[in-house]
Design an enzyme around this catalytic site. Structure first.
Site, PDB file in Angstrom:
ATOM      1  N   GLN A 119       0.805  -1.219   0.000  1.00  0.00           N
ATOM      2  CA  GLN A 119       0.000   0.000   0.000  1.00  0.00           C
ATOM      3  C   GLN A 119       0.841   1.274   0.000  1.00  0.00           C
ATOM      4  OE1 GLN A 119      -2.557  -1.875   3.263  1.00  0.00           O
ATOM      5  NE2 GLN A 119      -3.995  -0.459   2.346  1.00  0.00           N
TER       6      GLN A 119
ATOM      7  N   HIS B 242       0.927  -9.198   4.262  1.00  0.00           N
ATOM      8  CA  HIS B 242      -0.201  -8.265   4.358  1.00  0.00           C
ATOM      9  C   HIS B 242      -0.927  -8.252   3.007  1.00  0.00           C
ATOM     10  CE1 HIS B 242      -1.915  -4.589   6.561  1.00  0.00           C
ATOM     11  NE2 HIS B 242      -2.626  -4.703   5.451  1.00  0.00           N
TER      12      HIS B 242
ATOM     13  N   ASN C  18      -1.624 -10.918   8.065  1.00  0.00           N
ATOM     14  CA  ASN C  18      -2.595  -9.869   8.349  1.00  0.00           C
ATOM     15  C   ASN C  18      -3.990 -10.288   7.898  1.00  0.00           C
ATOM     16  OD1 ASN C  18      -3.241  -6.876   8.907  1.00  0.00           O
ATOM     17  ND2 ASN C  18      -3.983  -7.149   6.809  1.00  0.00           N
ATOM     18  N   GLU C  19      -4.931 -10.181   8.808  1.00  0.00           N
ATOM     19  CA  GLU C  19      -6.344 -10.420   8.518  1.00  0.00           C
ATOM     20  C   GLU C  19      -6.585 -11.684   7.687  1.00  0.00           C
ATOM     21  OE1 GLU C  19      -8.194  -6.836   7.036  1.00  0.00           O
ATOM     22  OE2 GLU C  19      -8.003  -5.865   8.976  1.00  0.00           O
TER      23      GLU C  19
END
Ligand code: BGC
Length: 427
Positions: free
Chosen positions: A25, A119, A163-164
């Site tokens: 990101q 991520h 992540n998640e």
């Protein structure tokens, strides 16, 4: 131990207070990743490619200078598997050195690094051979974790494997639905705002959930056996499901595959990452839309800061009180920085409430340090600092100074200031 001072909660010693980012990101030009391939394929559903992002691959020292200058003592960032292992089994020594320099750079500035290994993005080669659905995905991830120890060795204590994972498994569920029914079924909404193949209707793919748990466990074993004193956990997207009257059983059943199995899998971990942004109400027939007239953010989510305290309480209930919590993400996409402060102030007050009731919380990371690529678009601005898309200049917002001052003082509000507690302003 926590103690109160006026309307502020004095944070425990060594409490981590910082902001978070992820590699894809912010870095830019993550060309060996599956997301880069997806963004740039001809018939993509992705609105906008990530391109240069915030150019943090080159500007990470600026990001870190910014955070420590504001008063924070910690930084959560991710390392990129696709850069470290751009082709299967071929490790880029330059990428390893790059991330080692980042770890050292954080420590030199007094920022405790919290490092995420995965991520959302995977190397293109990994996804092309089936991704998490491939029978050896856990072994491949564990091998990457072994390589990552060369980076973590530079001084990391807290590491998040994935992540998640609940969002990762959900994305597989959605993609499989789209493969059967077309992307139209995923994106076209009915009058309640739901889509037949959208996130509210589709379940995380159960085989992927199992694969992710296996990968997490395999990586945890590798990381622990490296004897570096690493504290290993993963971070879960907390959905804060709220049962409407008569819908308790429905809500419990709805939450289980979407969140609770991932929290249960963390019971033996060294810590658990809580990531909360908003709530989701569940009625007797399933998920309900955002209440009429409620303020929404640039992601379309309900402005509901108390999600944070509720997510922490729920997490502790599921994992048991012995697993320390780190809030690894919390924030708001808004063009109005006043609302960012108002949101964060109430979110922190709800966190203080959970801590006051005994939740063992070791840190808070605001999402995000800088405006960044929100998985398909740059429109939702989550950053404490704005980024100029041409010059990449970082401009900290008032919220950055406000939150940094709290970090410096080692306190968080217990109740929001009167002036900000009122009704939301129209936007
Ligand atoms: C993710 C971030 C994302 C943020 C806001 C989390 O789901 O970990 O990558 O930018 O929420 O949507």
């Amino acid at each position: 131990m926590t103690s109160s001072a006026g309307s502020a909660l004095v944070l425990p010693e060594h409490f981590l207070m910082g902001a978070a980012t992820s590699a894809h990101q912010t870095e830019g030009n993550n060309v060996s990743s599956d997301w880069w391939a997806l963004e740039n394929q001809e018939d993509t559903f992705v609105a906008e490619p990530s391109g240069d992002a915030a150019d943090s691959f080159h500007r990470w020292p600026e990001d870190m200078d910014l955070l420590c200058g504001l008063g924070f003592n910690a930084y959560r960032f991710s390392i990129e598997w696709a850069r470290i292992e751009p082709e299967r089994g071929r490790v880029s020594r330059a990428a390893v050195a790059h991330y080692r320099a980042m770890v050292r750079g954080a420590i030199e500035r007094g920022l405790t690094p919290v490092v995420t290994l995965h991520h959302f993005t995977s190397p293109r080669w990994f996804t092309e051979r089936g991704g998490w659905a491939a029978p050896d995905s856990a072994e491949l991830f564990a091998a990457y974790a072994r390589t990552a120890t060369e980076i973590l060795r530079a001084g990391v204590r807290y590491v998040a494997t994935i992540n998640e994972p609940n969002m990762v498994a959900l994305m597989y569920g959605i993609r499989r639905y789209a493969a059967e029914h077309g992307w139209g079924a995923v994106t076209s909404r009915d009058e309640t705002g739901a889509a037949a193949g959208g996130p509210a209707s589709v379940e995380p793919a159960a085989d992927i959930t199992e694969a992710l748990v296996r990968a997490h466990r395999a990586a945890t074993t590798v990381l622990r056996s490296a004897d570096l004193g690493l504290r290993v956990g993963w971070t879960v997207a907390n959905q804060v499901y709220q049962a409407e009257p008569g819908a308790r059983d429905v809500a419990v059943a709805y939450a289980r595959p979407r969140e609770d199995v991932f929290l249960e899998a963390a019971r033996e971990d060294d810590w658990i990452g809580v990531q909360a942004y908003t709530r989701h109400r569940i009625g007797p027939d399933g998920p309900l839309p955002v209440p009429e007239g409620a303020e929404t953010t640039l992601t379309g989510w309900e402005f509901y800061p108390e999600a944070l305290g509720e997510a922490v309480r729920h997490t502790v209930r599921v994992t048991g009180p012995g697993v320390p919590v780190i809030v690894t993400e919390n924030g708001i996409a808004t063009g109005d920085d006043e609302r960012r402060i108002a949101y964060t102030e109430r979110a922190l007050a709800s966190l203080a409430g959970a801590m006051g009731d005994g939740a063992d919380v070791r840190g808070y990371f605001h999402w995000s340090a800088v405006d960044n690529y929100e998985w398909g678009t740059y429109r939702p601005t989550f950053g404490l600092a704005a980024v100029d898309p041409r010059t990449f200049a970082r401009t900290p917002r008032e919220s950055a100074r406000w939150l940094g001052a709290l970090a410096r003082a080692g306190r968080i509000p217990q109740a929001p200031a009167q002036a900000r507690a009122g009704a939301p302003t129209a936007r």
